[in-house]
Scaffold this motif. Structure first.
Motif, PDB file in Angstrom:
ATOM      1  N   ILE A   1      -5.820  17.757   7.082  1.00  0.00           N
ATOM      2  CA  ILE A   1      -5.456  16.550   6.333  1.00  0.00           C
ATOM      3  C   ILE A   1      -4.252  16.842   5.440  1.00  0.00           C
ATOM      4  N   PHE A   2      -4.316  17.987   4.783  1.00  0.00           N
ATOM      5  CA  PHE A   2      -3.225  18.306   3.841  1.00  0.00           C
ATOM      6  C   PHE A   2      -1.893  18.474   4.570  1.00  0.00           C
TER       7      PHE A   2
ATOM      8  N   MET B   1      -0.635  15.156   5.598  1.00  0.00           N
ATOM      9  CA  MET B   1      -0.138  14.395   4.453  1.00  0.00           C
ATOM     10  C   MET B   1       1.261  14.881   4.041  1.00  0.00           C
TER      11      MET B   1
ATOM     12  N   GLN C   1       3.741  11.131  -5.323  1.00  0.00           N
ATOM     13  CA  GLN C   1       4.030  10.686  -3.945  1.00  0.00           C
ATOM     14  C   GLN C   1       2.751  10.599  -3.110  1.00  0.00           C
ATOM     15  N   MET C   2       1.925  11.634  -3.265  1.00  0.00           N
ATOM     16  CA  MET C   2       0.645  11.618  -2.537  1.00  0.00           C
ATOM     17  C   MET C   2      -0.208  10.417  -2.965  1.00  0.00           C
TER      18      MET C   2
ATOM     19  N   LYS D   1      -9.960  19.947   6.064  1.00  0.00           N
ATOM     20  CA  LYS D   1      -9.183  19.811   4.821  1.00  0.00           C
ATOM     21  C   LYS D   1      -7.742  20.292   5.026  1.00  0.00           C
TER      22      LYS D   1
ATOM     23  N   ALA E   1      -1.106  23.709  -6.980  1.00  0.00           N
ATOM     24  CA  ALA E   1      -0.879  23.195  -5.609  1.00  0.00           C
ATOM     25  C   ALA E   1      -2.209  23.103  -4.841  1.00  0.00           C
TER      26      ALA E   1
ATOM     27  N   LYS F   1      -3.985  19.842  -3.287  1.00  0.00           N
ATOM     28  CA  LYS F   1      -4.571  19.797  -1.936  1.00  0.00           C
ATOM     29  C   LYS F   1      -5.985  19.209  -1.990  1.00  0.00           C
ATOM     30  N   ASP F   2      -6.754  19.684  -2.981  1.00  0.00           N
ATOM     31  CA  ASP F   2      -8.112  19.142  -3.129  1.00  0.00           C
ATOM     32  C   ASP F   2      -8.077  17.644  -3.392  1.00  0.00           C
ATOM     33  N   TYR F   3      -7.092  17.235  -4.225  1.00  0.00           N
ATOM     34  CA  TYR F   3      -6.963  15.803  -4.542  1.00  0.00           C
ATOM     35  C   TYR F   3      -6.635  15.017  -3.269  1.00  0.00           C
ATOM     36  N   VAL F   4      -5.700  15.536  -2.476  1.00  0.00           N
ATOM     37  CA  VAL F   4      -5.267  14.853  -1.260  1.00  0.00           C
ATOM     38  C   VAL F   4      -6.425  14.705  -0.272  1.00  0.00           C
ATOM     39  N   THR F   5      -7.241  15.740  -0.173  1.00  0.00           N
ATOM     40  CA  THR F   5      -8.353  15.687   0.785  1.00  0.00           C
ATOM     41  C   THR F   5      -9.598  15.031   0.196  1.00  0.00           C
ATOM     42  N   GLY F   6      -9.435  14.520  -1.038  1.00  0.00           N
ATOM     43  CA  GLY F   6     -10.550  13.782  -1.641  1.00  0.00           C
ATOM     44  C   GLY F   6     -11.709  14.663  -2.028  1.00  0.00           C
ATOM     45  N   ASP F   7     -11.417  15.892  -2.380  1.00  0.00           N
ATOM     46  CA  ASP F   7     -12.473  16.868  -2.599  1.00  0.00           C
ATOM     47  C   ASP F   7     -12.342  17.524  -3.972  1.00  0.00           C
TER      48      ASP F   7
ATOM     49  N   ASP G   1       5.972  15.126  -9.141  1.00  0.00           N
ATOM     50  CA  ASP G   1       6.577  14.410  -8.007  1.00  0.00           C
ATOM     51  C   ASP G   1       5.636  14.426  -6.798  1.00  0.00           C
ATOM     52  N   GLU G   2       5.156  15.628  -6.503  1.00  0.00           N
ATOM     53  CA  GLU G   2       4.280  15.769  -5.331  1.00  0.00           C
ATOM     54  C   GLU G   2       3.030  14.899  -5.484  1.00  0.00           C
TER      55      GLU G   2
ATOM     56  N   ASN H   1     -14.963  14.273   4.974  1.00  0.00           N
ATOM     57  CA  ASN H   1     -14.475  15.444   5.708  1.00  0.00           C
ATOM     58  C   ASN H   1     -15.543  16.001   6.646  1.00  0.00           C
TER      59      ASN H   1
ATOM     60  N   TYR I   1       7.827   9.499   4.938  1.00  0.00           N
ATOM     61  CA  TYR I   1       7.629   8.277   4.162  1.00  0.00           C
ATOM     62  C   TYR I   1       8.729   8.112   3.127  1.00  0.00           C
ATOM     63  N   PHE I   2       9.017   9.180   2.384  1.00  0.00           N
ATOM     64  CA  PHE I   2       9.973   9.037   1.283  1.00  0.00           C
ATOM     65  C   PHE I   2      11.408   9.118   1.759  1.00  0.00           C
TER      66      PHE I   2
ATOM     67  N   SER J   1      -9.344   9.785   7.872  1.00  0.00           N
ATOM     68  CA  SER J   1      -9.659  10.121   6.481  1.00  0.00           C
ATOM     69  C   SER J   1      -9.276   9.005   5.517  1.00  0.00           C
ATOM     70  N   LYS J   2      -8.055   8.496   5.637  1.00  0.00           N
ATOM     71  CA  LYS J   2      -7.529   7.579   4.625  1.00  0.00           C
ATOM     72  C   LYS J   2      -7.776   6.110   4.950  1.00  0.00           C
TER      73      LYS J   2
ATOM     74  N   ARG K   1       4.412  12.574   4.026  1.00  0.00           N
ATOM     75  CA  ARG K   1       5.124  12.386   2.747  1.00  0.00           C
ATOM     76  C   ARG K   1       6.631  12.516   2.949  1.00  0.00           C
TER      77      ARG K   1
END
Lengths: 261, 211
Positions: free
Chosen positions: B194-195, B198, A42-43, B191, A7, A11-17, A38-39, B176, B205-206, B169-170, B202
């Motif tokens: 943003i999370f 998101m 979706q992200m 960070k 998880a 989070k790192d993936y979502v924040t681009g880090d 799934d998470e 960041n 959105y879904f 961000s997006k 999410r």
């Protein structure tokens, strides 16, 4: 590593880090774990949706600097901007130029004034010269044969700024000796304008003493009364007592005596 | 006399950074210059650069506000106010700063001020439908335009704070680190924000996607 650790990677993936090694690890885990997959999916879809967001064009206004609200704002602020910009480029040199012009104009104004002063002096010199010429003219006119020219000379003499001694002598001479009574009268009149001069006064009294012509005598008496010349009283006394004196002159002399004594 | 005093003062001021000033003066504002150089020129009193920066950023800034408010009229006003502020606060520009975080900080402040003043009366998302239609007009693929429509609808339903950080961000693709500068925060906090945003997005959105 369990789902909790993954998880964190999500989070790192979502924040681009996320580093590439961690991304590989995460992807390997996603094959086995439905929940995490799934998470992640979706992200990823949302991320892609964000990438699709189009840049929409402005509606209504084509060029904001031409007809928009910003134009007004810019013109107001541009005054400051331009002022600052212009002041550095133009106003300072302009200020220096203006001060130089001011200084120069003051300098030239001073000069012009000085020149005017010089002109005044010149004018004064010219006046003196003109006066002298007039004096000379009078002298030459008094020597003329024609009586009318001599009368003219005497009348000129009335208007002089300053009576020169030689002109004064000439006038006295014509007063005492001229053939024409009219010329003598004109001379008397001219001399009467300069009675501030004590020499002329005494000379006038002298010629009054020697005078025999009745017209001149009457005029002399009137002048003496006007000047309040007490030294002439004895002459009037003599005229009153003289048998040969004309009655008109006698009357005038009596009047004069009354006023003077 | 007063005039002379002023000009003397300005003259001294002028001399103090004459060298720097000359460099700017000799190199006229050109399209190839960096934002930072142009902004430095503006802060020193050359207004020509404003138009170039406007050309570069007004569409992005307008679209940022469009997704914040979903109101075209308000977005246009806010975007113009940003450039007005850019001119007004040009003196606060520091040469060694980056331009993009600086201008987006202005955007953020402009939006906050607007919400304080007019937020209560703001008719939310009046142009949402129209914006979806316009986007569909640009994106020819129907599946993709549906995706964008979904994103717009979801964004309109989350809080402005979440919307703001996600757009920075997006959509604006800011780092960041840059967002931390804009929000006057640190990278780790950004960070987290943003999370959380998101996760919120999410869900919405879904939920919308299913209906």
């Amino acid at each position: 590593m369990d789902c909790k650790d993954y998880a964190e990677l999500i989070k790192d993936y979502v924040t681009g880090d996320i580093s590439s090694t961690n991304l590989e690890k995460l992807k390997a885990h996603l094959i086995d774990c439905d929940e995490c997959r799934d998470e992640y999916m979706q992200m990823e879809e949302i991320n892609k949706s964000f990438d699709l967001l189009p840049d929409l064009k402005l509606k209504g206004i084509t060029d904001i600097f031409q007809n928009g609200y910003l134009k007004q704002a810019l013109t107001i602020e541009s005054k400051y901007l331009n002022f600052n910009y212009i002041s550095k480029k133009i106003l300072i040199p302009a200020g220096i130029a203006a001060s130089i012009i001011l200084f120069m104009s003051g300098f030239f104004a001073g000069r012009i004034q000085k020149e005017n002063h010089l002109k005044d002096q010149e004018i004064a010199a010219l006046r003196i010269e003109v006066n002298e010429t007039k004096n000379l003219m009078i002298l030459s006119l008094l020597k003329q044969q024609s009586a009318s020219k001599r009368i003219q000379a005497a009348s000129y003499a009335e208007k002089l700024d300053e009576l020169r001694p030689e002109v004064m002598d000439a006038l006295l001479y014509s007063l005492n000796t001229d053939n024409s009574v009219n010329v003598r009268l004109a001379s008397l009149e001219a001399l009467s304008k300069y009675t501030d001069n004590p020499v002329i006064r005494t000379e006038l009294v002298k010629s009054f003493d020697q005078e025999v012509d009745p017209i001149i005598q009457v005029n002399m008496i009137n002048l003496m009364i006007l000047l309040n010349e007490k030294s002439s009283a004895y002459i009037m006394q003599r005229l009153v007592e003289d048998v040969n004196t004309q009655s008109l002159v006698k009357d005038q002399a009596r009047k004069g005596l009354k006023i003077l004594l | 006399m007063i005039f002379l005093l002023i000009s003397k003062k300005q003259l001294l001021h002028n001399f103090s950074y004459k060298t720097k000033y000359l460099i700017i003066e000799m190199s006229p504002i050109s399209v190839s210059m960096t934002d930072e150089k142009i902004m430095t020129g503006i802060s020193k009193g050359n207004p020509d650069g404003v138009k170039i920066l406007y050309e570069r950023y007004h569409v992005k800034i307008y679209n940022f506000f469009l997704r914040m408010t979903f109101n075209r009229e308000v977005s246009l006003d806010l975007m113009q106010n940003v450039f007005y502020r850019l001119i007004k606060y040009r003196k606060s520009w520091k040469e060694n700063h980056a331009f993009i975080p600086w201008i987006f900080r202005i955007c953020k402040n402009e939006y906050n001020d607007y919400m304080k003043k007019e937020g209560r009366f703001l008719n939310n998302s009046v142009d949402l439908e129209e914006i979806n239609e316009s986007s569909a007009g640009i994106i020819t693929d129907p599946a993709r335009s549906d995706q964008v429509k979904n994103l717009h609808n979801a964004l309109a339903r989350i809080s402005p704070e979440h919307r703001k950080i996600l757009l920075l961000s997006k959509y604006m693709k800011l780092k960041n680190r840059e967002i931390a500068v804009i929000l006057e925060s640190n990278e780790n906090a950004v960070k987290g924000m943003i999370f959380r945003a998101m996760c919120k997005l999410r869900k919405v959105y879904f939920k919308l996607d299913k209906t």
